[in-house]
Design a protein around this motif. Structure first.
Motif, short mmCIF file in Angstrom:
data_model
loop_
_atom_site.label_atom_id
_atom_site.label_comp_id
_atom_site.label_asym_id
_atom_site.label_seq_id
_atom_site.Cartn_x
_atom_site.Cartn_y
_atom_site.Cartn_z
N ILE A 99 0.86 -1.18 0.00
CA ILE A 99 0.00 0.00 0.00
C ILE A 99 0.90 1.24 0.00
N GLN A 100 0.66 2.17 -0.91
CA GLN A 100 1.48 3.39 -0.91
C GLN A 100 0.97 4.39 0.11
N ASN A 101 -0.28 4.82 -0.05
CA ASN A 101 -0.79 5.80 0.88
C ASN A 101 -2.31 5.87 0.90
N TYR A 102 -2.91 6.30 -0.19
CA TYR A 102 -4.32 6.69 -0.15
C TYR A 102 -5.29 5.61 -0.57
N SER A 103 -4.79 4.39 -0.90
CA SER A 103 -5.72 3.39 -1.43
C SER A 103 -6.87 3.05 -0.48
N PRO A 104 -6.67 3.04 0.86
CA PRO A 104 -7.84 2.77 1.71
C PRO A 104 -8.92 3.84 1.53
N TYR A 105 -8.49 5.08 1.25
CA TYR A 105 -9.46 6.16 1.08
C TYR A 105 -10.20 6.01 -0.25
N ALA A 106 -9.46 5.57 -1.29
CA ALA A 106 -10.11 5.34 -2.58
C ALA A 106 -11.13 4.21 -2.45
N TYR A 107 -10.76 3.20 -1.69
CA TYR A 107 -11.66 2.06 -1.44
C TYR A 107 -12.95 2.54 -0.76
N ASP A 108 -12.78 3.33 0.30
CA ASP A 108 -13.95 3.84 1.02
C ASP A 108 -14.78 4.76 0.13
N ALA A 109 -14.11 5.56 -0.70
CA ALA A 109 -14.83 6.50 -1.57
C ALA A 109 -15.77 5.74 -2.50
N VAL A 110 -15.29 4.61 -3.05
CA VAL A 110 -16.15 3.80 -3.93
C VAL A 110 -17.34 3.26 -3.14
#
Lengths: 308, 384
Positions: free
Chosen positions: B305-316
């Motif tokens: 994981i680099q950084n923001y992927s959990p946020y992108a996941y939640d955004a979807v």
């Protein structure tokens, strides 16, 4: 004073790398009047190939760091030579008698192709240069200079001197100068113009490979995108010194490095905060515009008749 | 006769291909298609972060599709349309228009503030909801667009925490930013907060988001004896900057924002990164409610994981949740539902304030210890 000296050292190291890459631009322009925009990408490929070799060796062989880096360079140089040869053969030679815009466009095309190829091979992540080189620093009159900086500076100057000797003293150099002046006459005199042009690309690419490894070692990283800005700056340096002129490329490179360094370091204080280091690039390009307006052929463009 | 025959065939095929282009939200087997756009830089210096966001969004889409989504009694399949904006504001508007023409139901993106802001105008005009997983500039949600949302604490909240912390570390502070909407915005907020906390700003220097040489500005800062150097920008600059600081013999504490608080920074900076402090909105991955489960799923599929992927996941998840509650593909209806979001995601509780900002986010400060980001403290932003 120590701050000034430090900025000067920073600028000279940066400038010597610009100069090395600028040599490749200027050699090709001198002979073909073609701006080889893919040259920055050749530098990047050199860094990437060397890093792949270095990465594979580090931790597996018990050799000193310098030897491992040298082995990386030894692989990167032939790869880039082959690449330079291929680029000329495939993208420029078929267009040699086409309007000048055509090879310029293929040059940009090759540049984009190489960038994306590198992205596919090495990925989008930054490739780290392993910390295997000496990071020892020396104090000189209050300024700090590292072993790596000294090494880059010295090696750059050696390569430049070697290239000048090659162009001025050898038979190949004479053929290059002759081709630059009048390709048809040179051909009549028994010079194989095609192989001279190929060799020009090969030599320029070999130097680019070394410059690429230097940049990667100096900044500790390499990226498939690194060739773009480096190429642009080196091209600027070549124009600043007078494109087509070897001494001009070296002078232009060193000057651009020092201007950038001093400009970024002092512009804020000189203008009382009105302009800041965000004008770093503006400063360098402003000097370029000034030179082009006052001396359109660059700093050394006219004084030396021969180009190579 | 033949030519007329040919012409009619041509017209017929043209008509067919045109109707094929007409975005029918239904496939041949009667399945609805929900198109979700994802925009991040997939080329250029920040492409590792961009790919991370896309992967985060894709993970969510794949999971939702595996589970099955029903809209209006029909089975629906989510399709992720990933676009590359190269972190460039001009390209951002071009790809935004492309997604609008594709009639997407919503957009996850963009990654950068500098690209999210110009694109947000287009999405707003088209009435399409946009959730940025990572744009933190205050301006993004302050333009009055009803379609702009984010699932991350903004720079005003983050800058306040970092600036106050910087003033605690030392009284002389130097600030560098990369002139991007994010870097500049965060640096301005840090400057404000540090001054308010009684610190002196001894230098304000600038670089770009493509630079690798910082020796000139660092040398200038060295001459001003700064105790703390704050950098507003991303990891490709932060890592060489830290190395060049060491090489120039600068001993000031290096402080960064969320753009520097990444796995890539640790990898690139190596031993020189030791001791660096950086903030990140939200909670550390390990303390996120769904952090560990997410990490397992993500790394199994895409690696680190680099950084923001959990946020992108939640955004979807938030976007599709709103579409499901609206029970319709009409963007107007799902937009109304999006405002009412109350979702417990991987990154924590997600609710939006009237502007579209994340309500009541956290900011965590981290320090590099033994090559790892170790959380120092989590500060609750003032919950505005």
């Amino acid at each position: 004073m120590d701050i000034f000296l430090q900025q000067l050292i920073n600028g000279l190291v940066l400038g010597s790398v610009y100069a090395l890459v600028a040599l490749g631009y200027t050699m090709v322009y001198g002979i073909l009047e073609l701006i080889n925009f893919a040259h920055g990408e050749v530098t990047m490929i050199g860094a990437m190939v060397a890093l792949s070799v270095i990465g594979a060796l580090v931790g597996h062989v018990a050799l000193p760091g310098v030897v491992i880096v040298a082995m990386g360079v030894l692989v990167a140089v032939p790869v880039c030579m082959l690449l330079g040869f291929t680029i000329e053969r495939v993208a420029y030679r078929p267009l040699r008698h086409a309007p000048r815009l055509a090879p310029l466009i293929t040059a940009i095309g090759v540049s984009i192709l190489l960038q994306n190829l590198a992205m596919i091979i090495w990925g989008r992540e930054y490739v780290k240069f392993p910390p295997i080189l000496s990071s020892a620093t020396h104090q000189v009159a209050g300024a700090t200079i590292s072993d790596l900086q000294i090494f880059i500076l010295v090696l750059s100057l050696l390569i430049m001197a070697g290239l000048v000797a090659l162009v001025q003293k050898t038979k190949l150099g004479r053929a290059m100068r002759a081709t630059a002046q009048a390709p048809q006459v040179a051909a009549l005199m028994g010079v194989n113009v095609n192989s001279v042009i190929s060799l020009t690309f090969i030599i320029g690419s070999a130097i680019a490979a070394i410059a690429g490894v230097m940049v990667a070692a100096y900044y500790g990283l390499a990226h498939y995108y690194m060739g773009f800005m480096l190429g642009l700056k080196a091209f600027t340096a070549a124009v600043l010194g007078g494109i087509g002129n070897l001494a001009g490329a070296m002078l232009g490179g060193l000057l651009l490095g020092v201007i950038e360094s001093l400009g970024a370091g002092y512009i804020g204080d000189i203008t009382g905060g009105f302009m800041g280091s965000n004008y770093q690039d503006v400063f360098a390009f402003f000097v370029l515009i000034l030179v082009l307006v006052l001396r359109p052929s660059g700093l050394l463009g006219e004084q030396v008749g021969e180009r190579a | 006769m033949t030519s007329r025959f040919l012409a009619s065939i041509l017209v017929a095929t043209l008509g067919l291909s045109l109707s094929a282009c007409g975005k029918k939200p239904e496939t041949s087997n009667g399945e609805l298609v929900i198109k979700i756009g994802s925009v991040s830089p997939l080329t250029g210096p920040q492409s590792h972060l961009g790919k991370d966001n896309e992967n985060g969004a894709r993970l969510a889409v794949d999971e939702l599709n595996a589970k099955g989504v029903m809209i209006g009694g029909k089975k629906a399949r989510i399709e992720l349309l990933s676009e590359d904006d190269a972190a460039d504001p001009k390209t951002a508007t071009i790809v935004a228009q492309r997604l609008i023409d594709e009639k997407v139901a919503g957009v996850i993106g963009h990654l950068n503030s500098g690209t999210s802001i110009p694109a947000s105008k287009l999405y707003s005009d088209a009435g399409i909801a946009q959730i940025s997983p990572s744009a933190t500039a205050v301006k993004y949600t302050a333009q009055g667009f009803k379609t702009a949302f984010r699932v991350m604490t903004n720079d005003a909240q983050q800058g306040r925490v970092v600036g106050t912390y910087a003033a605690k570390l030392g009284k002389k502070i130097a600030i560098i930013d990369d002139r991007s909407a994010y870097g500049q915005g965060l640096a301005d907020e840090v400057e404000k907060a540090a001054k308010a906390a009684g610190a002196e700003i001894v230098a304000r220097e600038y670089t770009s988001d493509k630079a690798t040489d910082f020796t000139a500005i660092l040398t200038a800062i060295k001459g001003k004896d700064a105790d703390v150097i704050f950098f507003g920008g991303m990891d490709p600059q932060a890592a060489p900057m830290v190395q060049q600081m060491k090489r120039l013999g600068i001993t000031a504490q290096f402080l960064g924002g969320d753009g520097a608080q990444t796995a890539e920074f640790l990898h690139l900076a190596g031993a020189d990164g030791e001791g660096v402090i950086a903030s990140n909105p939200g909670l550390p991955l390990a303390s996120m409610p769904g952090g560990q489960a997410f990490e397992q799923k993500f790394t199994a599929k895409y690696g680190k994981i680099q950084n923001y992927s959990p946020y992108a996941y939640d955004a979807v998840m938030v976007m599709v949740g709103a579409i499901q509650r609206a029970n319709s593909l009409d963007p107007k209806l799902s937009l109304a539902e999006l405002e009412k979001t109350d979702y417990s995601g991987v990154t924590g509780k997600i609710r939006f304030d009237p502007k579209g900002d994340l309500a009541g986010g956290n900011v965590t400060l981290y320090q590099v210890k033994n090559g790892q980001w170790v959380p120092l403290e989590t500060v609750k932003s003032d919950g505005q």
